[in-house]
Design an enzyme around this catalytic site. Structure first.
Site, PDB file in Angstrom:
ATOM      1  N   SER A  12     -22.971 -14.847  -5.263  1.00 17.66           N
ATOM      2  CA  SER A  12     -21.799 -15.760  -4.765  1.00 17.66           C
ATOM      3  C   SER A  12     -20.339 -15.094  -4.611  1.00 17.66           C
ATOM      4  O   SER A  12     -19.498 -15.474  -3.830  1.00 17.66           O
ATOM      5  CB  SER A  12     -21.669 -16.724  -5.968  1.00 17.66           C
ATOM      6  OG  SER A  12     -21.017 -16.402  -7.166  1.00 17.66           O
ATOM      7  N   ASN A  13     -20.303 -14.056  -5.466  1.00 15.13           N
ATOM      8  CA  ASN A  13     -19.116 -12.969  -5.382  1.00 15.13           C
ATOM      9  C   ASN A  13     -19.043 -12.529  -4.113  1.00 15.13           C
ATOM     10  O   ASN A  13     -18.020 -12.113  -3.325  1.00 15.13           O
ATOM     11  CB  ASN A  13     -18.822 -12.325  -6.393  1.00 15.13           C
ATOM     12  CG  ASN A  13     -18.183 -12.992  -7.662  1.00 15.13           C
ATOM     13  OD1 ASN A  13     -16.998 -13.347  -7.634  1.00 15.13           O
ATOM     14  ND2 ASN A  13     -19.131 -13.307  -8.942  1.00 15.13           N
ATOM     15  N   MET A  88     -26.441  -5.527 -12.011  1.00 17.10           N
ATOM     16  CA  MET A  88     -26.681  -5.282 -13.538  1.00 17.10           C
ATOM     17  C   MET A  88     -27.132  -4.221 -13.756  1.00 17.10           C
ATOM     18  O   MET A  88     -28.135  -3.874 -14.563  1.00 17.10           O
ATOM     19  CB  MET A  88     -27.440  -6.586 -13.859  1.00 17.10           C
ATOM     20  CG  MET A  88     -26.912  -8.036 -13.781  1.00 17.10           C
ATOM     21  SD  MET A  88     -25.350  -7.997 -14.824  1.00 17.10           S
ATOM     22  CE  MET A  88     -24.915  -9.705 -14.628  1.00 17.10           C
ATOM     23  N   ARG A  89     -26.587  -3.064 -13.371  1.00 19.71           N
ATOM     24  CA  ARG A  89     -26.871  -1.592 -13.724  1.00 19.71           C
ATOM     25  C   ARG A  89     -25.620  -0.940 -13.902  1.00 19.71           C
ATOM     26  O   ARG A  89     -24.565  -0.976 -13.419  1.00 19.71           O
ATOM     27  CB  ARG A  89     -27.546  -1.055 -12.532  1.00 19.71           C
ATOM     28  CG  ARG A  89     -28.990  -1.096 -12.627  1.00 19.71           C
ATOM     29  CD  ARG A  89     -29.605  -0.508 -11.496  1.00 19.71           C
ATOM     30  NE  ARG A  89     -30.804  -1.142 -11.396  1.00 19.71           N
ATOM     31  CZ  ARG A  89     -31.942  -1.137 -11.986  1.00 19.71           C
ATOM     32  NH1 ARG A  89     -31.822  -0.078 -12.827  1.00 19.71           N
ATOM     33  NH2 ARG A  89     -32.972  -1.730 -11.738  1.00 19.71           N
ATOM     34  N   ASN A 105     -15.301  -3.582 -10.163  1.00 20.46           N
ATOM     35  CA  ASN A 105     -16.161  -4.614 -10.823  1.00 20.46           C
ATOM     36  C   ASN A 105     -15.418  -5.568 -11.195  1.00 20.46           C
ATOM     37  O   ASN A 105     -14.304  -5.574 -11.670  1.00 20.46           O
ATOM     38  CB  ASN A 105     -16.610  -3.822 -12.221  1.00 20.46           C
ATOM     39  CG  ASN A 105     -17.875  -4.847 -12.604  1.00 20.46           C
ATOM     40  OD1 ASN A 105     -18.705  -5.300 -12.328  1.00 20.46           O
ATOM     41  ND2 ASN A 105     -17.743  -4.852 -14.078  1.00 20.46           N
ATOM     42  N   HIS A 107     -15.838  -8.858 -14.107  1.00 20.75           N
ATOM     43  CA  HIS A 107     -16.288  -9.194 -15.330  1.00 20.75           C
ATOM     44  C   HIS A 107     -16.183 -10.756 -15.978  1.00 20.75           C
ATOM     45  O   HIS A 107     -14.794 -11.034 -15.733  1.00 20.75           O
ATOM     46  CB  HIS A 107     -16.173  -8.225 -16.202  1.00 20.75           C
ATOM     47  CG  HIS A 107     -16.686  -8.317 -17.492  1.00 20.75           C
ATOM     48  ND1 HIS A 107     -18.059  -7.889 -17.782  1.00 20.75           N
ATOM     49  CD2 HIS A 107     -16.290  -8.828 -18.910  1.00 20.75           C
ATOM     50  CE1 HIS A 107     -18.358  -8.063 -19.018  1.00 20.75           C
ATOM     51  NE2 HIS A 107     -17.473  -8.921 -19.620  1.00 20.75           N
TER      52      HIS A 107
HETATM   53  C1  GAR Z   1     -20.492 -12.915 -12.340  1.00 17.21           C
HETATM   54  O1  GAR Z   1     -19.969 -14.020 -13.115  1.00 17.21           O
HETATM   55  C2  GAR Z   1     -20.157 -11.692 -12.800  1.00 17.21           C
HETATM   56  O2  GAR Z   1     -18.946 -11.642 -13.350  1.00 17.21           O
HETATM   57  C3  GAR Z   1     -21.319 -11.166 -13.524  1.00 17.21           C
HETATM   58  O3  GAR Z   1     -22.422 -11.602 -12.905  1.00 17.21           O
HETATM   59  C4  GAR Z   1     -21.919 -12.856 -12.189  1.00 17.21           C
HETATM   60  C5  GAR Z   1     -22.489 -12.695 -10.754  1.00 17.21           C
HETATM   61  O4  GAR Z   1     -22.371 -13.693  -9.986  1.00 17.21           O
HETATM   62  N1  GAR Z   1     -21.021  -9.808 -14.135  1.00 17.21           N
HETATM   63  C6  GAR Z   1     -21.264  -9.258 -15.194  1.00 17.21           C
HETATM   64  O5  GAR Z   1     -21.823  -9.987 -15.880  1.00 17.21           O
HETATM   65  C7  GAR Z   1     -21.178  -7.864 -15.237  1.00 17.21           C
HETATM   66  N2  GAR Z   1     -21.355  -7.664 -16.745  1.00 17.21           N
HETATM   67  P1  GAR Z   1     -22.895 -13.832  -8.359  1.00 17.21           P
HETATM   68  O6  GAR Z   1     -24.104 -13.109  -8.315  1.00 17.21           O
HETATM   69  O7  GAR Z   1     -23.071 -15.104  -8.186  1.00 17.21           O
HETATM   70  O8  GAR Z   1     -21.710 -13.225  -7.793  1.00 17.21           O
END
Ligand code: GAR
Length: 198
Positions: A12-13, A88-89, A105, A107
């Site tokens: 989604s991001n 997630m790496r 990034n 968070h």
């Molecule tokens: C987001 O909330 C991001 O902040 C988090 O994963 C989600 C991905 O959402 N990232 C972490 O937790 C990194 N440590 P998305 O796939 O819908 O963009």
């Protein structure tokens, strides 16, 4: 400037950044790098007309070889900015050296609180009353690099992981494109841990 977005899941991001940059001439999302063949992010990229490269860690003997493959793809597309978006790496030191101060990034917490991969649940379980979103530069240590933007939100007494994650996502979808635009416009100056927005 050509941008690459790295995803492992929903994406989604990625969507928020790609949509936002449609009206922004100096940059475009030119590539999605994905490490998970089942990620919905791949479908989003296809629909958005963004080139994808699927690079699975299990197909390489070492992290260096895995990341060398990714770097080859980034160089081919002349990528000037990398946005980790639910990737997630941990990014390795050689990769960070090659793209120093060019990796962002997002968070889902107010760093340095609740680092790691379960930040939304961790904040909830800890009983925090406030959490939020952080966009930061990536350095050699997880969730540590200089902070670009942060926004707080209140954790409600009846919040669940899903309800909190939903409100956090809404903030993320505003904050990440904003940080990307600031980077592309050359408005971010790093001095040690501090990022000055000019
Ligand atoms: C987001 O909330 C991001 O902040 C988090 O994963 C989600 C991905 O959402 N990232 C972490 O937790 C990194 N440590 P998305 O796939 O819908 O963009």
């Amino acid at each position: 400037m050509n941008i690459a977005v790295f995803c492992s899941g929903n994406g989604s991001n990625f969507q928020a950044i790609a949509d936002n940059l449609k009206s922004f001439q100096p940059a475009k999302v030119a590539l999605m790098v994905c490490d998970n063949p089942k990620a919905y992010a791949l479908e989003r990229a296809k629909r958005a007309g963004v080139k994808t490269v699927l690079v699975e860690r299990k197909n390489f003997n070492s992290k260096d070889e895995y990341e060398a493959k990714i770097i080859a793809n980034l160089e081919q597309e002349q990528i000037g900015l990398i946005c980790l978006a639910g990737y997630m790496r941990l990014v390795g030191p050689k990769f960070i050296k090659r793209y120093r101060h060019k990796i962002l990034n997002i968070h889902p917490a107010l760093l340095p609180a609740f680092k790691g991969t379960h930040a939304v649940l961790d904040a909830l379980d800890y009983g925090a009353k406030v959490s939020g979103v952080t966009v930061h530069f990536v350095d050699e240590e997880m969730d540590r690099g200089p902070i670009i933007l942060q926004q707080a939100l209140e954790i409600k007494a009846d919040d669940t992981e899903d309800s909190l994650a939903e409100r956090i996502h809404r903030i993320e979808h505003q904050l990440y494109p904003e940080a990307v635009r600031l980077f592309v416009e050359g408005k971010l100056k790093i001095a040690g841990r501090k990022v000055k927005i000019c």
